[in-house]
Write a protein that holds these residues in place. Structure first.
Motif, PDB file in Angstrom:
ATOM      1  N   ASP A 210       0.937  -0.669   0.426  1.00  0.00           N
ATOM      2  CA  ASP A 210      -0.313   0.711   0.275  1.00  0.00           C
ATOM      3  C   ASP A 210       0.512   1.233   0.341  1.00  0.00           C
ATOM      4  O   ASP A 210       0.494   2.274   1.112  1.00  0.00           O
ATOM      5  N   GLY A 211       2.042   1.276  -0.875  1.00  0.00           N
ATOM      6  CA  GLY A 211       2.606   2.548  -0.711  1.00  0.00           C
ATOM      7  C   GLY A 211       4.114   2.042  -0.585  1.00  0.00           C
ATOM      8  O   GLY A 211       4.311   1.185   0.344  1.00  0.00           O
ATOM      9  N   SER A 212       5.103   2.883  -0.832  1.00  0.00           N
ATOM     10  CA  SER A 212       5.989   2.877   0.028  1.00  0.00           C
ATOM     11  C   SER A 212       7.237   3.941  -0.788  1.00  0.00           C
ATOM     12  O   SER A 212       6.667   4.753  -0.809  1.00  0.00           O
ATOM     13  N   GLY A 213       8.180   3.748  -0.133  1.00  0.00           N
ATOM     14  CA  GLY A 213       9.693   5.226  -0.368  1.00  0.00           C
ATOM     15  C   GLY A 213      10.502   5.386   0.216  1.00  0.00           C
ATOM     16  O   GLY A 213      11.109   3.991   0.180  1.00  0.00           O
ATOM     17  N   ARG A 214      11.567   6.214  -0.119  1.00  0.00           N
ATOM     18  CA  ARG A 214      13.067   5.935  -0.247  1.00  0.00           C
ATOM     19  C   ARG A 214      13.190   7.228   1.039  1.00  0.00           C
ATOM     20  O   ARG A 214      12.917   8.508   0.509  1.00  0.00           O
ATOM     21  N   VAL A 215      14.491   6.897   1.607  1.00  0.00           N
ATOM     22  CA  VAL A 215      14.761   7.742   2.151  1.00  0.00           C
ATOM     23  C   VAL A 215      16.080   8.166   2.977  1.00  0.00           C
ATOM     24  O   VAL A 215      17.415   7.091   3.192  1.00  0.00           O
ATOM     25  N   ALA A 216      16.805   9.362   2.916  1.00  0.00           N
ATOM     26  CA  ALA A 216      18.206   9.368   2.796  1.00  0.00           C
ATOM     27  C   ALA A 216      18.550   9.337   4.346  1.00  0.00           C
ATOM     28  O   ALA A 216      18.070   9.837   5.082  1.00  0.00           O
ATOM     29  N   CYS A 217      19.418   7.726   4.095  1.00  0.00           N
ATOM     30  CA  CYS A 217      20.064   7.672   5.955  1.00  0.00           C
ATOM     31  C   CYS A 217      21.154   7.767   5.607  1.00  0.00           C
ATOM     32  O   CYS A 217      21.844   6.613   6.366  1.00  0.00           O
ATOM     33  N   PRO A 218      22.120   9.111   5.971  1.00  0.00           N
ATOM     34  CA  PRO A 218      23.991   9.320   5.554  1.00  0.00           C
ATOM     35  C   PRO A 218      24.296   8.529   7.406  1.00  0.00           C
ATOM     36  O   PRO A 218      23.730   8.839   7.658  1.00  0.00           O
ATOM     37  N   VAL A 272      21.018   5.557   1.293  1.00  0.00           N
ATOM     38  CA  VAL A 272      19.092   5.129   0.722  1.00  0.00           C
ATOM     39  C   VAL A 272      18.819   3.859   1.303  1.00  0.00           C
ATOM     40  O   VAL A 272      19.124   2.828   1.332  1.00  0.00           O
ATOM     41  N   PHE A 273      17.513   4.394   2.318  1.00  0.00           N
ATOM     42  CA  PHE A 273      16.761   2.953   2.667  1.00  0.00           C
ATOM     43  C   PHE A 273      15.446   3.034   2.215  1.00  0.00           C
ATOM     44  O   PHE A 273      15.075   4.275   1.663  1.00  0.00           O
ATOM     45  N   ARG A 274      14.940   1.949   1.635  1.00  0.00           N
ATOM     46  CA  ARG A 274      13.488   1.803   1.400  1.00  0.00           C
ATOM     47  C   ARG A 274      12.275   1.508   2.821  1.00  0.00           C
ATOM     48  O   ARG A 274      13.335   0.627   3.388  1.00  0.00           O
ATOM     49  N   TYR A 275      11.492   1.734   2.347  1.00  0.00           N
ATOM     50  CA  TYR A 275      10.060   1.334   3.443  1.00  0.00           C
ATOM     51  C   TYR A 275       9.085   1.057   2.058  1.00  0.00           C
ATOM     52  O   TYR A 275       8.514   1.540   1.165  1.00  0.00           O
ATOM     53  N   LEU A 276       8.676  -0.093   2.972  1.00  0.00           N
ATOM     54  CA  LEU A 276       7.262  -0.179   2.405  1.00  0.00           C
ATOM     55  C   LEU A 276       6.165  -0.397   2.970  1.00  0.00           C
ATOM     56  O   LEU A 276       6.027  -1.810   4.114  1.00  0.00           O
ATOM     57  N   ILE A 277       5.383   0.055   2.659  1.00  0.00           N
ATOM     58  CA  ILE A 277       3.732   0.156   3.850  1.00  0.00           C
ATOM     59  C   ILE A 277       2.927  -1.149   2.994  1.00  0.00           C
ATOM     60  O   ILE A 277       2.539  -1.047   1.691  1.00  0.00           O
ATOM     61  N   THR A 278       2.426  -2.173   3.907  1.00  0.00           N
ATOM     62  CA  THR A 278       1.899  -2.841   3.308  1.00  0.00           C
ATOM     63  C   THR A 278       0.106  -2.650   4.288  1.00  0.00           C
ATOM     64  O   THR A 278       0.570  -2.490   5.725  1.00  0.00           O
ATOM     65  N   ARG A 279      -0.687  -3.603   3.842  1.00  0.00           N
ATOM     66  CA  ARG A 279      -1.906  -3.487   4.928  1.00  0.00           C
ATOM     67  C   ARG A 279      -2.054  -5.215   5.080  1.00  0.00           C
ATOM     68  O   ARG A 279      -2.080  -6.298   4.632  1.00  0.00           O
TER      69      ARG A 279
END
Length: 281
Positions: A210-218, A272-279
């Motif tokens: 149900d959506g995803s994103g990428r986040v910079a995490c130095p 860069v890290f990914r996250y995945l939102i699920t339901r």
């Protein structure tokens, strides 16, 4: 001879326990904060707040739970690492902690069951996968246990490493491959993150994306010594240490860090890290 062996066993056990405690503290004091941008991005997107009943799987020393509690969430967490969990309890019980009501459980997701409380409506797995062979193998069962404790349609968040070309730490993590000249099992070895790592885990657990994103995490460290300690605390180098010894692995990590040392001696590695939102079904 028997009495000599008996005298040495407590000393060996004590040394091992002290090492585990030291590594857990390195995680809490050096490494865990590197993922704060990931925690905050997920919480912002899901509008975590007073109505959130969060269960954190592999919650470690509790920083992600603490940040959620600061936003008003009711937080619970589970972990099988007793040293990290002990540090989480210290954090939550501090006089100025917003998470004094946090519930922390030693074990897998099922340990957090409580028939007397409302079901969870958010489950997070902030321990990133996709960097070590087999690192998601046990996650399916843990997620299924967590889903049983959550209400229908609850968000379940999975996180993972981004593409190697977007992660400066990838070159340093290759040290975790160990010494290829030795015979070894592949499980636990470093491998490059794959595009569908998170989606594959979600599918096996019966979760709906149900959506995803990428986040910079130095990853930023005060010096090379802090960087080595922080990276070792992740557990990603355990197999390499078994192949040789800790001193050798520390030396190799320090050498791999050289391209990332700045003129003032600090270490800086953009990732860069990914996250995945699920339901839940």
């Amino acid at each position: 001879m028997t009495s000599t062996l008996v005298r040495h066993r407590p000393h060996a056990a004590s040394a091992s326990s002290a090492q585990a405690c030291e590594r857990a503290r390195d995680w809490a004091e050096i490494q865990e904060r590197m993922l704060v941008p990931l925690y905050e991005a997920v919480y912002e997107r899901l509008e975590v707040g007073a109505g959130s009943r969060l269960l954190g799987l592999a919650c470690g020393s509790g920083l992600a739970l603490l940040i959620a509690a600061q936003r008003g969430a009711a937080v619970s967490g589970t972990d099988t690492d007793r040293e990290r969990l002990a540090l989480a309890r210290e954090r939550m019980s501090a006089p100025d902690s917003p998470a004094q009501a946090a519930r922390l459980f030693d074990g897998e997701a099922g340990a957090a069951a409580d028939q007397g409380r409302p079901p969870y409506n958010l489950v997070t797995v902030f321990q990133p996968i996709g960097c070590r062979a087999g690192d998601a193998d046990g996650l399916g069962a843990a997620l299924r246990s967590a889903v049983a404790l959550a209400e229908r349609g609850s968000a379940v968040v999975l996180t993972g490493w981004g593409p190697p070309e977007r992660c400066a730490s990838s070159g340093v993590l290759r040290v975790a491959e160990g010494h290829s000249g030795r015979t070894r099992a592949e499980e636990g070895r470093w491998r490059p993150a794959l595009r569908d790592d998170l989606e594959d885990v979600a599918a096996r657990a019966g979760l709906r994306p149900d959506g995803s994103g990428r986040v910079a995490c130095p990853f930023g460290y005060a010096d090379v010594d802090s960087a080595v300690r922080g990276l070792l605390s992740t557990g990603l180098y355990d197999a390499a240490v078994r192949d040789s010894d800790q001193a050798q692995v520390e030396k190799e990590i320090a050498e791999a860090l050289h391209p990332h040392v700045r003129p003032d001696g600090t270490v800086w590695m953009p990732n860069v890290f990914r996250y995945l939102i699920t339901r839940t079904p």
